[in-house]
Design a protein around this motif. Structure first.
Motif, PDB file in Angstrom:
ATOM      1  N   ASP A  82       0.869  -1.180  -0.024  1.00  0.00           N
ATOM      2  CA  ASP A  82      -0.071  -0.147   0.204  1.00  0.00           C
ATOM      3  C   ASP A  82       0.996   1.240  -0.066  1.00  0.00           C
ATOM      4  N   TYR A  83       0.799   2.120  -1.001  1.00  0.00           N
ATOM      5  CA  TYR A  83       1.503   3.259  -1.127  1.00  0.00           C
ATOM      6  C   TYR A  83       0.450   4.531  -1.198  1.00  0.00           C
ATOM      7  N   ASP A  84       0.815   5.758  -0.872  1.00  0.00           N
ATOM      8  CA  ASP A  84       0.110   6.750  -0.949  1.00  0.00           C
ATOM      9  C   ASP A  84       0.048   7.439  -2.201  1.00  0.00           C
ATOM     10  N   VAL A  85       1.503   7.370  -2.991  1.00  0.00           N
ATOM     11  CA  VAL A  85       1.509   8.206  -4.238  1.00  0.00           C
ATOM     12  C   VAL A  85       2.632   7.093  -4.788  1.00  0.00           C
ATOM     13  N   MET A  86       2.519   7.397  -6.081  1.00  0.00           N
ATOM     14  CA  MET A  86       3.807   6.706  -6.804  1.00  0.00           C
ATOM     15  C   MET A  86       4.243   7.743  -7.829  1.00  0.00           C
ATOM     16  N   VAL A  87       5.645   8.044  -7.677  1.00  0.00           N
ATOM     17  CA  VAL A  87       6.430   9.191  -8.474  1.00  0.00           C
ATOM     18  C   VAL A  87       7.166   8.287  -9.586  1.00  0.00           C
ATOM     19  N   LEU A  88       6.664   8.752 -10.631  1.00  0.00           N
ATOM     20  CA  LEU A  88       7.061   7.800 -11.897  1.00  0.00           C
ATOM     21  C   LEU A  88       7.915   8.508 -12.984  1.00  0.00           C
ATOM     22  N   GLU A  89       9.110   8.194 -13.131  1.00  0.00           N
ATOM     23  CA  GLU A  89       9.901   8.545 -14.575  1.00  0.00           C
ATOM     24  C   GLU A  89       9.312   7.641 -15.806  1.00  0.00           C
ATOM     25  N   LEU A  90       9.155   8.363 -16.991  1.00  0.00           N
ATOM     26  CA  LEU A  90       8.482   7.663 -18.033  1.00  0.00           C
ATOM     27  C   LEU A  90       9.776   6.989 -18.688  1.00  0.00           C
ATOM     28  N   LEU A  91      10.975   7.285 -18.745  1.00  0.00           N
ATOM     29  CA  LEU A  91      12.145   6.940 -19.319  1.00  0.00           C
ATOM     30  C   LEU A  91      12.910   5.846 -18.476  1.00  0.00           C
ATOM     31  N   LEU A  92      12.425   4.721 -18.463  1.00  0.00           N
ATOM     32  CA  LEU A  92      13.076   3.695 -17.660  1.00  0.00           C
ATOM     33  C   LEU A  92      13.871   2.639 -18.672  1.00  0.00           C
ATOM     34  N   ASN A  93      14.697   1.735 -17.878  1.00  0.00           N
ATOM     35  CA  ASN A  93      15.481   0.876 -18.606  1.00  0.00           C
ATOM     36  C   ASN A  93      15.031  -0.367 -19.116  1.00  0.00           C
ATOM     37  N   ASP A  94      13.836  -0.765 -18.495  1.00  0.00           N
ATOM     38  CA  ASP A  94      13.432  -2.082 -18.834  1.00  0.00           C
ATOM     39  C   ASP A  94      12.159  -1.772 -19.397  1.00  0.00           C
ATOM     40  N   ILE A  95      11.035  -1.195 -19.251  1.00  0.00           N
ATOM     41  CA  ILE A  95       9.713  -0.768 -19.944  1.00  0.00           C
ATOM     42  C   ILE A  95       9.471   0.732 -19.655  1.00  0.00           C
ATOM     43  N   GLU A  96       8.706   1.170 -20.778  1.00  0.00           N
ATOM     44  CA  GLU A  96       8.237   2.513 -20.743  1.00  0.00           C
ATOM     45  C   GLU A  96       7.491   2.810 -19.688  1.00  0.00           C
ATOM     46  N   GLY A  97       7.397   4.381 -19.154  1.00  0.00           N
ATOM     47  CA  GLY A  97       6.485   4.519 -17.836  1.00  0.00           C
ATOM     48  C   GLY A  97       5.009   4.204 -18.265  1.00  0.00           C
ATOM     49  N   TYR A  98       4.811   4.696 -19.447  1.00  0.00           N
ATOM     50  CA  TYR A  98       3.550   4.487 -20.012  1.00  0.00           C
ATOM     51  C   TYR A  98       2.871   3.047 -19.641  1.00  0.00           C
ATOM     52  N   ASP A  99       3.660   2.123 -19.966  1.00  0.00           N
ATOM     53  CA  ASP A  99       3.138   0.545 -19.895  1.00  0.00           C
ATOM     54  C   ASP A  99       2.972   0.475 -18.276  1.00  0.00           C
ATOM     55  N   VAL A 100       3.791   1.009 -17.444  1.00  0.00           N
ATOM     56  CA  VAL A 100       3.804   0.872 -15.989  1.00  0.00           C
ATOM     57  C   VAL A 100       2.350   1.605 -15.539  1.00  0.00           C
ATOM     58  N   ILE A 101       2.029   2.489 -16.187  1.00  0.00           N
ATOM     59  CA  ILE A 101       0.616   3.215 -15.694  1.00  0.00           C
ATOM     60  C   ILE A 101      -0.412   2.323 -16.245  1.00  0.00           C
ATOM     61  N   ARG A 102      -0.359   2.003 -17.630  1.00  0.00           N
ATOM     62  CA  ARG A 102      -1.588   1.069 -18.266  1.00  0.00           C
ATOM     63  C   ARG A 102      -1.575  -0.226 -17.286  1.00  0.00           C
ATOM     64  N   ARG A 103      -0.476  -0.853 -17.001  1.00  0.00           N
ATOM     65  CA  ARG A 103      -0.530  -2.035 -16.482  1.00  0.00           C
ATOM     66  C   ARG A 103      -1.332  -1.998 -14.963  1.00  0.00           C
ATOM     67  N   VAL A 104      -0.756  -0.816 -14.152  1.00  0.00           N
ATOM     68  CA  VAL A 104      -1.323  -0.616 -12.861  1.00  0.00           C
ATOM     69  C   VAL A 104      -2.778  -0.265 -13.042  1.00  0.00           C
ATOM     70  N   ARG A 105      -3.418   0.531 -14.074  1.00  0.00           N
ATOM     71  CA  ARG A 105      -4.724   0.628 -13.970  1.00  0.00           C
ATOM     72  C   ARG A 105      -5.334  -0.351 -14.408  1.00  0.00           C
TER      73      ARG A 105
END
Length: 247
Positions: free
Chosen positions: A44-67
Motif C-alpha cells: 500500500d502506497y500513498d503516491v507513486m512518483v514515476l519517470e517515464l524513461l526507464l531501462n526495462d519498460i516504458e513508464g506509460y506501460d507501467v501506468i497502463r498495467r497498474v490501472r
C-alpha cells in the motif's frame, strides 16, 4: 505519506529521495518498471512518483498495467519528457499529475500533498474530525481552535490515523511510518505513543477518537465514542493492504 519512487537514474533517485525524506515522507525506490508494478500489487502506497524513461519498460506501460489491474494508487509523473504529447498520453493512461524536469522541490511536495488529499477524499489541506483539526501543510493540530502541542512521533501517528480514518492500522504499519524500517524499536512502543496521544487529546477536549481493535491495531473513529480505547465491531472496520518498507 509513503512514496514509491520509480527512477532508473540512481543519482537523480538519491537526490529526490533526500528531498522527500526531508519533507517527512517515507520513500521506497526501484529502478525497474516491472518491479514497481509488483510492489504496487502487494503493498500500500500513498503516491507513486514515476519517470517515464526507464531501462526495462516504458513508464506509460507501467501506468497502463497498474490501472488495468484496478490499482488506484495515485501516480505523479516526474519526467524529462517535455513535449505536450507526453503529458496527454500519461493522463490518458491514468496518471493523476505530471511535472517536467528540472523541477522545483517545493512545488513537487505541494503537488504530492494535493494528489494524496484528493485520493483520500480531502479537498483541503486542513483535515477535521469532530472538534479536532489537522493542517497537513503547517503540521499543526488544534482542538476547538486551541493549539495542541504534540511531539513529532505523536503528530505522525495522528496524521496517519486521520488520513486512513475508518481503517485499522497495525502496529507494524505505525513502525514503518515512523521509522521507515531503520532502527525500529520494539512494537510495544506504539502502545506507549498511542497512550500519550490519547491523554493529550482527552485533556484538550478531543477524547475517545482513537479506538483499539483487539488483536489487530488501532482505528480513528469518525465520531467520538463513549469509552476511550473501546473495541470496534468488525462490520465497522475497513482494513487496508499491508504497509511494508523495502531496503
Amino acid at each position: 505519506m509513503r512514496i514509491l519512487l520509480v527512477e532508473s537514474d540512481l543519482q537523480a533517485a538519491a537526490t529526490l529521495s533526500q528531498i522527500l525524506r526531508t519533507a517527512a515522507f517515507t520513500v521506497d525506490h526501484t529502478a525497474s518498471g516491472e518491479e514497481a508494478i509488483e510492489m504496487l500489487r502487494h503493498y500500500d502506497y500513498d503516491v507513486m512518483v514515476l519517470e517515464l524513461l526507464l531501462n526495462d519498460i516504458e513508464g506509460y506501460d507501467v501506468i497502463r498495467r497498474v490501472r488495468s489491474s484496478r490499482i488506484t494508487t495515485p501516480i505523479l509523473v516526474l519526467s524529462a519528457l517535455l513535449r505536450p504529447q507526453a503529458k496527454i498520453r500519461a493522463f490518458s493512461m491514468g496518471a493523476d499529475d505530471y511535472m517536467a524536469k528540472p523541477y522545483d522541490p517545493g512545488e513537487l511536495i505541494a503537488r504530492l500533498q494535493a494528489v494524496m488529499r484528493r485520493s483520500r477524499g480531502f479537498a483541503e489541506p486542513c483535515l477535521r474530525v469532530g472538534n479536532l483539526e489537522l493542517d497537513l501543510n503547517g503540521k499543526n493540530v488544534t482542538v476547538d481552535g486551541t493549539a495542541l502541542h504534540l511531539t513529532g512521533k505523536e503528530y505522525a501517528i495522528l496524521e496517519l490515523l486521520i488520513i486512513r480514518k475508518g481503517s485499522v492500522l497495525t502496529k507494524d504499519a505505525f513502525l514503518n511510518h515512523l521509522y521507515g524500517g531503520i532502527d525500529e524499536p520494539e512494537m510495544k512502543i506504539i502502545d506507549v505513543f498511542i497512550c500519550k496521544l490519547r491523554r493529550k487529546l482527552q485533556k484538550a477536549g478531543a477524547e475517545n477518537l482513537i479506538a483499539t481493535v483487539w488483536g489487530r491495531g488501532y482505528i480513528l473513529r469518525d465520531e467520538p465514542a463513549t469509552e476511550t480505547g473501546s473495541a470496534v465491531p468488525d462490520h465497522q472496520i475497513r482494513t487496508p493492504q499491508p504497509v511494508t518498507t523495502f531496503a
